[in-house]
Design a protein around this motif. Structure first.
Motif, PDB file in Angstrom:
ATOM      1  N   VAL A 266     -22.506  -4.545  -7.199  1.00  0.00           N
ATOM      2  CA  VAL A 266     -22.255  -3.899  -5.906  1.00  0.00           C
ATOM      3  C   VAL A 266     -23.179  -4.485  -4.839  1.00  0.00           C
ATOM      4  N   CYS A 267     -24.469  -4.623  -5.184  1.00  0.00           N
ATOM      5  CA  CYS A 267     -25.436  -5.142  -4.209  1.00  0.00           C
ATOM      6  C   CYS A 267     -25.131  -6.588  -3.812  1.00  0.00           C
ATOM      7  N   GLN A 268     -24.648  -7.389  -4.764  1.00  0.00           N
ATOM      8  CA  GLN A 268     -24.455  -8.809  -4.506  1.00  0.00           C
ATOM      9  C   GLN A 268     -23.078  -9.148  -3.944  1.00  0.00           C
ATOM     10  N   GLN A 269     -22.072  -8.396  -4.294  1.00  0.00           N
ATOM     11  CA  GLN A 269     -20.707  -8.803  -3.958  1.00  0.00           C
ATOM     12  C   GLN A 269     -20.018  -7.913  -2.932  1.00  0.00           C
ATOM     13  N   GLU A 270     -20.408  -6.663  -2.842  1.00  0.00           N
ATOM     14  CA  GLU A 270     -19.754  -5.764  -1.894  1.00  0.00           C
ATOM     15  C   GLU A 270     -20.410  -5.880  -0.519  1.00  0.00           C
ATOM     16  N   SER A 271     -19.632  -5.692   0.522  1.00  0.00           N
ATOM     17  CA  SER A 271     -20.154  -5.692   1.891  1.00  0.00           C
ATOM     18  C   SER A 271     -20.563  -4.275   2.279  1.00  0.00           C
ATOM     19  N   PRO A 272     -21.554  -4.137   3.156  1.00  0.00           N
ATOM     20  CA  PRO A 272     -21.909  -2.787   3.636  1.00  0.00           C
ATOM     21  C   PRO A 272     -20.718  -2.120   4.312  1.00  0.00           C
ATOM     22  N   LEU A 273     -20.577  -0.835   4.122  1.00  0.00           N
ATOM     23  CA  LEU A 273     -19.507  -0.086   4.764  1.00  0.00           C
ATOM     24  C   LEU A 273     -19.678  -0.150   6.279  1.00  0.00           C
ATOM     25  N   ASP A 274     -18.573  -0.164   6.994  1.00  0.00           N
ATOM     26  CA  ASP A 274     -18.626  -0.318   8.446  1.00  0.00           C
ATOM     27  C   ASP A 274     -19.514   0.743   9.094  1.00  0.00           C
ATOM     28  N   ASP A 275     -19.406   2.005   8.630  1.00  0.00           N
ATOM     29  CA  ASP A 275     -20.189   3.087   9.227  1.00  0.00           C
ATOM     30  C   ASP A 275     -21.678   2.975   8.934  1.00  0.00           C
ATOM     31  N   LEU A 276     -22.022   2.256   7.868  1.00  0.00           N
ATOM     32  CA  LEU A 276     -23.428   2.191   7.438  1.00  0.00           C
ATOM     33  C   LEU A 276     -24.060   0.826   7.652  1.00  0.00           C
ATOM     34  N   ARG A 277     -23.288  -0.129   8.123  1.00  0.00           N
ATOM     35  CA  ARG A 277     -23.786  -1.490   8.258  1.00  0.00           C
ATOM     36  C   ARG A 277     -25.027  -1.574   9.148  1.00  0.00           C
ATOM     37  N   PHE A 278     -25.070  -0.754  10.199  1.00  0.00           N
ATOM     38  CA  PHE A 278     -26.187  -0.849  11.142  1.00  0.00           C
ATOM     39  C   PHE A 278     -27.528  -0.559  10.477  1.00  0.00           C
ATOM     40  N   ILE A 279     -27.519   0.179   9.358  1.00  0.00           N
ATOM     41  CA  ILE A 279     -28.775   0.514   8.678  1.00  0.00           C
ATOM     42  C   ILE A 279     -29.476  -0.746   8.185  1.00  0.00           C
ATOM     43  N   THR A 280     -28.695  -1.758   7.813  1.00  0.00           N
ATOM     44  CA  THR A 280     -29.285  -2.983   7.269  1.00  0.00           C
ATOM     45  C   THR A 280     -29.738  -3.947   8.354  1.00  0.00           C
ATOM     46  N   GLU A 281     -29.436  -3.642   9.626  1.00  0.00           N
ATOM     47  CA  GLU A 281     -29.675  -4.598  10.713  1.00  0.00           C
ATOM     48  C   GLU A 281     -31.097  -4.581  11.257  1.00  0.00           C
ATOM     49  N   ILE A 282     -31.860  -3.540  10.979  1.00  0.00           N
ATOM     50  CA  ILE A 282     -33.266  -3.533  11.381  1.00  0.00           C
ATOM     51  C   ILE A 282     -34.055  -2.876  10.259  1.00  0.00           C
ATOM     52  N   ARG A 283     -34.922  -3.673   9.634  1.00  0.00           N
ATOM     53  CA  ARG A 283     -35.641  -3.217   8.452  1.00  0.00           C
ATOM     54  C   ARG A 283     -37.122  -3.559   8.573  1.00  0.00           C
ATOM     55  N   PRO A 284     -37.999  -2.674   8.128  1.00  0.00           N
ATOM     56  CA  PRO A 284     -39.417  -3.030   8.082  1.00  0.00           C
ATOM     57  C   PRO A 284     -39.656  -4.116   7.039  1.00  0.00           C
ATOM     58  N   VAL A 285     -40.503  -5.051   7.344  1.00  0.00           N
ATOM     59  CA  VAL A 285     -40.822  -6.136   6.418  1.00  0.00           C
ATOM     60  C   VAL A 285     -41.980  -5.683   5.533  1.00  0.00           C
ATOM     61  N   ARG A 286     -41.806  -5.765   4.238  1.00  0.00           N
ATOM     62  CA  ARG A 286     -42.845  -5.285   3.328  1.00  0.00           C
ATOM     63  C   ARG A 286     -44.067  -6.186   3.385  1.00  0.00           C
ATOM     64  N   ALA A 287     -45.208  -5.627   3.007  1.00  0.00           N
ATOM     65  CA  ALA A 287     -46.490  -6.309   3.168  1.00  0.00           C
ATOM     66  C   ALA A 287     -46.587  -7.592   2.358  1.00  0.00           C
ATOM     67  N   ASN A 288     -45.874  -7.665   1.238  1.00  0.00           N
ATOM     68  CA  ASN A 288     -45.964  -8.868   0.398  1.00  0.00           C
ATOM     69  C   ASN A 288     -44.762  -9.790   0.588  1.00  0.00           C
ATOM     70  N   ASP A 289     -44.042  -9.651   1.697  1.00  0.00           N
ATOM     71  CA  ASP A 289     -42.893 -10.510   1.948  1.00  0.00           C
ATOM     72  C   ASP A 289     -43.358 -11.965   2.012  1.00  0.00           C
ATOM     73  N   PRO A 290     -42.687 -12.877   1.296  1.00  0.00           N
ATOM     74  CA  PRO A 290     -43.151 -14.275   1.250  1.00  0.00           C
ATOM     75  C   PRO A 290     -43.067 -14.980   2.605  1.00  0.00           C
ATOM     76  N   ARG A 291     -42.355 -14.427   3.574  1.00  0.00           N
ATOM     77  CA  ARG A 291     -42.272 -15.056   4.892  1.00  0.00           C
ATOM     78  C   ARG A 291     -43.473 -14.757   5.770  1.00  0.00           C
ATOM     79  N   LEU A 292     -44.228 -13.710   5.432  1.00  0.00           N
ATOM     80  CA  LEU A 292     -45.305 -13.280   6.318  1.00  0.00           C
ATOM     81  C   LEU A 292     -46.421 -14.316   6.480  1.00  0.00           C
ATOM     82  N   PRO A 293     -46.839 -15.009   5.423  1.00  0.00           N
ATOM     83  CA  PRO A 293     -47.877 -16.031   5.660  1.00  0.00           C
ATOM     84  C   PRO A 293     -47.452 -17.063   6.695  1.00  0.00           C
ATOM     85  N   GLU A 294     -46.179 -17.471   6.663  1.00  0.00           N
ATOM     86  CA  GLU A 294     -45.706 -18.464   7.628  1.00  0.00           C
ATOM     87  C   GLU A 294     -45.700 -17.907   9.043  1.00  0.00           C
TER      88      GLU A 294
END
Length: 596
Positions: A266-294
């Motif tokens: 479900v997580c890999q193949q299904e798309s977010p539902l139209d009514d709930l898609r906006f929830i995924t559009e702004i997310r806090p970045v976790r402290a150990n995110d590998p992008r943060l050092p860059e």
């Protein structure tokens, strides 16, 4: 079972026993809820677990190899050693697994001493907190299943995929049956709202600000016959999604692995539902995110430039209400090689002047350990408060296909669809025809105070209220109702800015002013008194209610105010302000002030 023992408390006990006992190495049995905690009551519509399932808190592990050795890297080893927990290599069907279990015994609950102090009688009650965690590798994924009071503390929190529960929920929930939402207002000093509708309702009825709020938890029902619980009951089951997923999972090895594989599908193949898609559009970045050092390294480089385009300044949310009472600042940045600066108006250039002299690679940390004091006087004798300079810095940086936004020391990921939607909304606001026209602002005219005086003296029906404070019980230091009261009693807030980043606090000031004037009789009385002092002929009384807020803005260099010249966080602040004020029945306009 714990065995209670009661005896008479003696004076000697009072001298040798502390008021309360706390063990800092032992997690509390009932930790305070946060944005991502669950801990919800049993669903009255589904009180019993479906046959062959158990209500489980499931975590997806991040950066963990799907092997027995890889699973070991996800354990909270220090906590396991402190409590002598058992770690065993196991298998769930053909999947490698680790089983961790144990209990923490305490001779006496910490609240026993509180009861003893209150009643004069000793109360001694021992207890044990038990728990377990099952770490299992399924195909190329690794998961942790937590049980009991302490089970979740057995796993290293830095190894948890914080987006997991939300990722599943927005793809699997029945859109008409959202039962609970927990959200945090972006940049609002930790404010968290929780809304519960036992029967469920569509997400749109929760009134979420899709631009300025981050949804950290969403609960509801899902119907998926491939899940053991749905197959067993023949009806939808409750799912709670946050950083974890709380769901009924199969208790046989085959059913558990099948459930985990279906959840991953479900997580890999299904798309977010139209009514709930906006929830995924702004997310806090976790402290150990590998992008943060860059991005942190790039931010550090930008802080060494004289005028970086991707960095701005914004007043922290909790300081906006009294920002107009600040007459001077004191800025100290370690390792800058400079004396603390004493600006009367804080700008990005003031911060950069200090960070340019700080060694490369240490600029961002220097801002996080520096001090920024605000004073109510020019001389710097009446200190209001002290904050870290880093809390005032905003930045927007691209990282691969992602766009990260820094606000009040926290990073947020902004999705492409969210940015496009926000631009459309802001463009619509900026294109709206204005009901008020302000004269040009000649460069030689000077600061905002001088410009406001010239507008009030022009005979156009404007009343000068710049620097005239409304002091109330809620705002003892005072707030400005506006810089100018327009001919139609519009509340006009005026700002000249070299860039758009300082505008975020201007937009928030409009909200603070309207809130005070609508709900505080003292603020309205003070406004009426000020207007009558300056314009006795002006019709205004204690029944005054704000109907229109005008943000009048002059950008430096004669630039036009457009969605392209407005800093991302300023766009967020403008949208939030517009939405909040319109909910109060107040119209919002943005008026450009042309250069002379």
């Amino acid at each position: 079972m714990p065995t209670p023992r009661t005896r008479r408390r003696t004076d000697a006990d009072a001298t040798r026993r502390p008021a309360a006992r706390r063990d800092p190495t032992h997690p509390p049995a009932e930790p305070a809820p946060t944005l991502f905690d669950l801990g919800q009551p049993v669903d009255p519509e589904q009180p019993d677990a479906p046959t062959g399932t158990y209500l489980t808190t499931l975590y997806r592990l991040d950066g963990v190899a799907p092997t027995a050795d890889g699973l070991r890297t996800a354990l909270h080893h220090r906590y396991l050693r402190q409590n002598d927990f058992t770690v065993e290599v196991r298998q769930v069907a053909d999947a490698p697994a680790l089983l961790v279990h144990g209990s923490v015994h305490r001779d006496q609950a910490e609240w026993c001493d509180v009861l003893a102090e209150l009643t004069g009688d000793g109360v001694e009650l021992s207890y044990s907190s038990g728990g377990g965690a099952l770490l299992v590798a399924v195909d190329d994924r690794a998961y942790a299943l937590a049980y009991g009071t302490v089970g979740r503390f057995m796993v290293d929190s830095d190894r948890l995929d914080r987006s997991f529960g939300i990722d599943f929920a927005v793809r699997a929930l029945l859109p008409e049956q959202i039962k609970q939402v927990r959200r945090r207002v972006l940049g609002s000093s930790g404010r968290v709202d929780r809304n519960l509708v036992p029967g469920g309702q569509p997400i749109r009825f929760y009134g979420i600000d899709r631009c300025g709020e981050i949804v950290g938890q969403v609960c509801g029902r899902t119907w998926n016959p491939a899940l053991t619980a749905c197959r067993s009951t023949g009806r939808p089951i409750r799912v709670e999604g946050s950083d974890s997923l709380r769901v009924q999972l199969g208790t046989s090895p085959a059913d558990l692995l099948a459930d985990l594989r279906e959840i991953d599908r479900v997580c890999q193949q299904e798309s977010p539902l139209d009514d709930l898609r906006f929830i995924t559009e702004i997310r806090p970045v976790r402290a150990n995110d590998p992008r943060l050092p860059e991005v942190t390294s790039r931010l550090d480089e930008l802080l060494g430039q004289a005028a970086p385009t991707d960095v701005g300044l914004a007043v922290p949310d909790r300081l906006i209400a009294d920002i107009e009472q600040v007459e001077s600042y004191r800025l100290r940045v370690p390792k800058s090689g400079q004396r603390p600066s004493r600006p009367t108006e804080l700008t990005l250039a003031d911060l950069l002047q200090q960070t340019v002299g700080t060694p490369a690679g240490e600029r961002w940390n220097a801002l996080r350990t520096g001090e920024l004091a605000r004073y109510a006087d020019i001389a710097g004798q009446e200190e209001i408060d002290t904050t870290r300079p880093s809390r005032w810095l905003t930045a927007q940086l691209a990282c691969g296909s992602s766009h990260l936004l820094l606000h009040e020391e926290s990073w947020y990921e902004i999705g492409d669809q969210h940015r496009a939607w926000l631009r459309e909304e802001i463009d619509r606001i900026l294109r709206q025809p204005a009901s008020v026209t302000l004269p040009p602002w000649p460069a030689a005219l000077g600061d905002e105070g001088t410009y406001n005086e010239s507008v009030a003296a022009s005979g156009g029906g404007f009343v000068l209220l710049d620097k005239k404070l409304l002091r109330t019980a809620q705002h003892p230091r005072g707030i400005e109702a506006c810089d100018l009261l327009g001919p139609g009693n519009e509340l006009i807030h005026v700002k000249r800015a070299k860039g758009s980043s300082p505008l975020s606090h201007l937009f928030a000031q409009g909200e603070v002013s309207v809130d005070a004037l609508r709900y505080d009789a003292t603020a309205r009385q003070r406004l009426v008194d000020l207007v009558r002092e300056r314009r006795p002929d002006r019709p205004i009384d204690l029944d005054f209610q704000p109907r229109r807020v005008v943000y009048a803005i002059a950008l430096g260099g004669g630039r036009s105010l457009t969605v392209d010249t407005l800093f991302t966080f300023a766009q967020v602040a403008l949208y939030r302000s517009m939405r909040a004020l319109r909910n109060e029945g107040v119209e919002v306009e943005v008026v450009p002030i042309p250069p002379a």
